[in-house]
Every structure is written in C-alpha cells, then in structure tokens.
Design an enzyme around this catalytic site. Sequence first.
Site, mmCIF file in Angstrom:
data_model
loop_
_atom_site.group_PDB
_atom_site.id
_atom_site.type_symbol
_atom_site.label_atom_id
_atom_site.label_comp_id
_atom_site.label_asym_id
_atom_site.label_seq_id
_atom_site.Cartn_x
_atom_site.Cartn_y
_atom_site.Cartn_z
ATOM 1 N N GLU A 1 0.879 -1.160 0.000
ATOM 2 C CA GLU A 1 0.000 0.000 0.000
ATOM 3 C C GLU A 1 0.924 1.219 0.000
ATOM 4 O O GLU A 1 1.803 1.322 0.843
ATOM 5 C CB GLU A 1 -0.868 -0.014 1.270
ATOM 6 C CG GLU A 1 -1.889 1.085 1.252
ATOM 7 C CD GLU A 1 -2.728 1.147 2.517
ATOM 8 O OE1 GLU A 1 -2.654 0.222 3.350
ATOM 9 O OE2 GLU A 1 -3.440 2.156 2.669
ATOM 10 N N ARG B 1 5.052 -12.795 9.681
ATOM 11 C CA ARG B 1 5.736 -11.559 9.331
ATOM 12 C C ARG B 1 7.069 -11.511 10.055
ATOM 13 O O ARG B 1 7.276 -12.184 11.062
ATOM 14 C CB ARG B 1 4.880 -10.340 9.644
ATOM 15 C CG ARG B 1 4.559 -10.137 11.113
ATOM 16 C CD ARG B 1 3.526 -9.044 11.323
ATOM 17 N NE ARG B 1 4.013 -7.719 10.995
ATOM 18 C CZ ARG B 1 3.493 -6.949 10.049
ATOM 19 N NH1 ARG B 1 2.464 -7.356 9.348
ATOM 20 N NH2 ARG B 1 3.982 -5.746 9.815
ATOM 21 N N LYS C 1 4.609 0.661 9.348
ATOM 22 C CA LYS C 1 4.696 1.941 8.641
ATOM 23 C C LYS C 1 4.090 3.071 9.454
ATOM 24 O O LYS C 1 4.580 4.193 9.435
ATOM 25 C CB LYS C 1 3.982 1.818 7.290
ATOM 26 C CG LYS C 1 4.841 1.133 6.245
ATOM 27 C CD LYS C 1 4.204 1.179 4.887
ATOM 28 C CE LYS C 1 3.068 0.171 4.807
ATOM 29 N NZ LYS C 1 2.552 0.004 3.449
#
Length: 564
Positions: free
Chosen positions: A34, A260, A270
């Site tokens: 994204e 992850r 982020k």
Amino acid sequence: MKEPVSSSNFIRDIIDEDLASGKHTSVMTRFPPEPNGYLHIGHAKSICLNFGLARDYGGACNLRFDDTNPTKEEVEYVESIKEDVRWLGFDWEDREYFASDYFESLYQFAVHLIKDGKAYVDSLSADEIRAYRGTLTEAGRNSPYRDRSVEENLDLFERMRAGEFPDGAHVLRAKIDMASPNMSLRDPTIYRIRKVAHHRTGDRWCIYPMYDFAHGLSDSIEGVTHSICTLEFENNRALYDWFLDNLPVTSRPRQYEFARLNISYTVLSKRKLLKLVEEKIVDGWDDPRMPTLSGIRRRGYTAEAIRNFCDRIGVAKRDSVVDVALLEYSIREDLNDRAPRFMGVLNPLRVVIENYPDGQQEELEALNHPTDESFGKRSIPFGKVIYIERDDFREDPPKKFFRLAPGREVRLRYAYFITCTDVVKDPATGEIVELRCTYDPETRGGNAPDGRKVKSTLHWVAADHAVDAEVRLYDRLFTAPDPEAAGDGDFRVCLNPQSLQTLSACKLEPALGRIESTTAVQFERMGYFCLDAHDSRPEHLVFNRTATLRDPWAKIDRQLKKGR
Ligand code: ATP
Ligand code: MG
C-alpha cells in the site's frame, strides 16, 4: 554475484504439489504494497519471497500498488517503493499495476453482488455498524437496511458513485452472516464514500473499495496463483474466498499466510515509522537508523546482505522475533568480503615522531584487503606528525591493555615501530594533547630485523595529508528488545539517546578523500563506513558507520572500562 540458494519452505511445498497435480501449470505471485509509507526490512522478506518464487519456478511476480485508501497514499511513496524493489535486485518488467486500475471492474463486481441479493446499501452510521457487529462471544445483529430491495440497492449505489451523498451517509456491505463466528464475515463493508482525490484517478471516484474486497479480486484479475500474505490476514481468508466463490471470476487464486518478520530492538510498522518521521525523532524516512530499505541503504547495507538475511530467516507459519544481531551479522559477513580497507582515525591524538627527519615524507605500501589479493595495493604517506586513535593510548595502562603507553613500543600498521617517550598535556585542563615518540627506522613495513615483537598494531594517519571528515556513529534506535511493548504503546520511552553520535574532527587517509561511491569500506579496526549519500560534499565529507567490527578489542575495552 553469489545468489543464495533459497531454502525450502511450506509455500514451496504447496507450489510443488500444485504443479505436480496439474492444478497450476505456472506460478504467478505479486508483491502488493500500500503506497502509504516507505518499505521496511519486513517488506524485504515479502519481496524476496514473492519475487524469489517467481524466479525459481520460471513464473512472474507483479508489483501491485494496493491503492484503495486515497487519504493516506502519495506518489512519493509509489516512487520510493519502486526504487527500493529495484535496489533489492528484483524486476517486475512491465507488470506494474495499481488496484485503482481495476476500479471500474471492481464496481461492476459490486453491482453483480447487489443483483444477486448478496450486497446491500447500509445507512447506519459507522458507530451503529460497530455496535451491531457484536463481539467475539456475541453474535451481531442485522441492520434494519439489510433487506432493501435489489432495485433500491442498485439505485442508492449508483447515486453513491454519482456523489449525491456525503461521506459516511451510506456504505455497501456484503450480505453474508451477522452471526458468523468469523467476524470478518459479518457483512463486511465493501465500499465507502470518500470525497477525496486519489493520486491516480483524481476526482473520478468518490466511492472506494475496501482492501478485503479489492485485494482478492485484483489477484484474480491478474491471474495470480499463489497470493501470499502475512498471518494477520488468516481470518480474512474466508472472506477472500467468499468473494471469489460468489463472483464470475475467470481465475481462482489462493491465499497463503506466512509469519511476518519481527526484529528485536526494531519497530516494523509503517504507521509507527511515520510517527518517528513526523515527530522528527529521526531525520526522515531514510535516516540511517531507520529499518526502512532507504535507511539501511543509506547506512551502507548492501542488497545482497539483505537477500542473504531474508533467506537465512526462512519462511514459517508461526510468528517469532529475529535477533537484530543476525541482521548485523549478515551485513558484516557480506562487507568482510567486499569492502576495501583504509585507515581513518575517529578521535585523533597528535603524535610527533621526534627522531624522524624534519620535512621528510615517504610513501608506504598497504594492502587493500588482508586476504583477497585482487583488491591490490595502495601507497599511504607517512611523516613526522601523525594521528592515532585517542583510545589507543593510556598514560596509566591497566593490565591487558597492550596498546601505546609511556615507554612502550607498538607497531604502526604498514609503517614502523614507535615508542612513546613523553606526554604533553594542556596545562589548564590536564587533557593529553600530544604524544612524543621515537621510531625505529629499521622496522620499515612493520617488522623488526632482530625479530623483536610488539603486542599491538595501531592504525594511523599522517597529519600533513590527512583528510578531514565528519563521521556519524549509529547505534540501535531503541533500548528495549520489544520497543512496541516496552512503551505501552508509546515506544518513545525506550529511545536510545546514544543512537547517533557525531564525530566532527576525524582524520582520514588521503585515498578516502577520493572515494565517490557510497559503497561501504572498512576503516581498519574501526568498522565499516560509507559516504553519506545525502549530506556528504567534497568540501565536507560525511561518513556513516555501517557496522562495527566484532573487534576483540571492543570486548576487552568494555571489560577494562567496567573494571576501572
Ligand atoms: P505495516 O504493518 O508495516 O504497515 P503493511 O502490511 O500494512 O505493513 P503493506 O504495504 O500492506 O504493509 O505490505 C505489503 C506486503 O508486505 C504485504 O503482503 C504484507 O503482508 C508484507 N509485509 C508487511 N510487513 C511485513 C513484515 N514485517 N514481514 C513480512 N512481510 C510483511
Ligand atoms: Mg497493509
């Protein structure tokens, strides 16, 4: 370039099976960032996995920007992401896609659901929707708008698109099951009104699809076979499948989840990295202390070291935390082979060699790499006045300190043996400002013809030829192994005040003044350093410390300091 042989993992096993059974004849993956921030090292794991699978199975990997949330997305991020993926060594060729490319198709899919009675326009407020949703232990309730007719839904949805309603007035929801134990199936929102411009579609749209709706359908549109994401999407898999099962799609991707990457002493989110940037705790997304790919690149980490690291940590189904020391090890291991050696003095102490003839200069030969002859040799100037590292001298040396001290003889790397004869101090402060030494002209090159030994070898730089530089020493940004947990949500409480130390009066050998590349080099005994791509100028050199050496001295030094 030596490419790591990718280790096997459960996703490779699945692909092997799918190819063997004929379920798929080729492999198509995608990396779907994204564009709402810069990529970090966690993304590198996903990039290496997705592009690595495509490479190893002769398939292809798309770069797809999941740009469904126009309020947080920017072109700057798109550009930085492309630069970072390229830098890591992967190529998406002409397959650069955006979920926003599919807005019209996605809209038509939504209309299809409405026509099938599988989606409805809900006019509850966001708070009401939340309240109706229920909890993990309590079923949700149906919205009073759930049974609107197909015609009414089609009409309202069209008018939502036409911009007739303000943000939040209505949403489009999938009609699934408000009592499902899987919360993501409780009539999830698939479209919302957002009257904001999009970085690619401008003002063309004022309704935007939700991530869950757009993601799987975009995978399908692109013919993705294996849609690999992180574990937090495990619960969304049922919804991913529901959309594909209830729409006339031509290709049927499957979602697989992997753990992850988490790294100790590091924040990988982020949102939180953005906070560090916005609150100016760091100097931008590419601050060398950041775990962003642009930050570690500026720090001097190589793409190859990152790829090796990603291969080393593997791909698993269970979450774990990787020790940041493994990342540091990967970069040291890589640079040890590839970095040429130089000499640089970070905290200089002036040394005058009293018996060296006034005005004499000479060039000494030095190896550019201790074991790899292909690096060649260089010459370094030597003269009467040199600098050594302040830490390499002790007026009153403790036991086990073998470096320079009054009356003691040591070797200057590639030069001569010197003996300290006197210590000059600032009369006001008592600080040592200069050493007086003698040298033995018979030891040129660093060996005594009579075979006598010295216990240490120091790096040095000749004063007349030294290049001035600023050197920035970086340390971990956080003092807690799990910074997100330590601060109870506020990771700032465990910021390391020592994470950046600037040394502004460093003295480097002249060859370092001629370096143009930002590839890291080794300053012997001091670590790996690279020119700072952002701030270094020919008239004001700035080097970043990429990594320390695991110099046994460092350990002994620490023990000494403790014992003092
Ligand atoms: P963040 O949580 O840092 O905001 P994100 O998951 O929201 O990350 P995306 O841009 O959506 O960021 O991620 C793109 C891809 O990278 C996704 O497939 C995501 O699963 C993967 N990814 C993100 N963070 C990690 C991580 N720490 N380890 C492995 N893969 C990751
Ligand atoms: Mg995300």
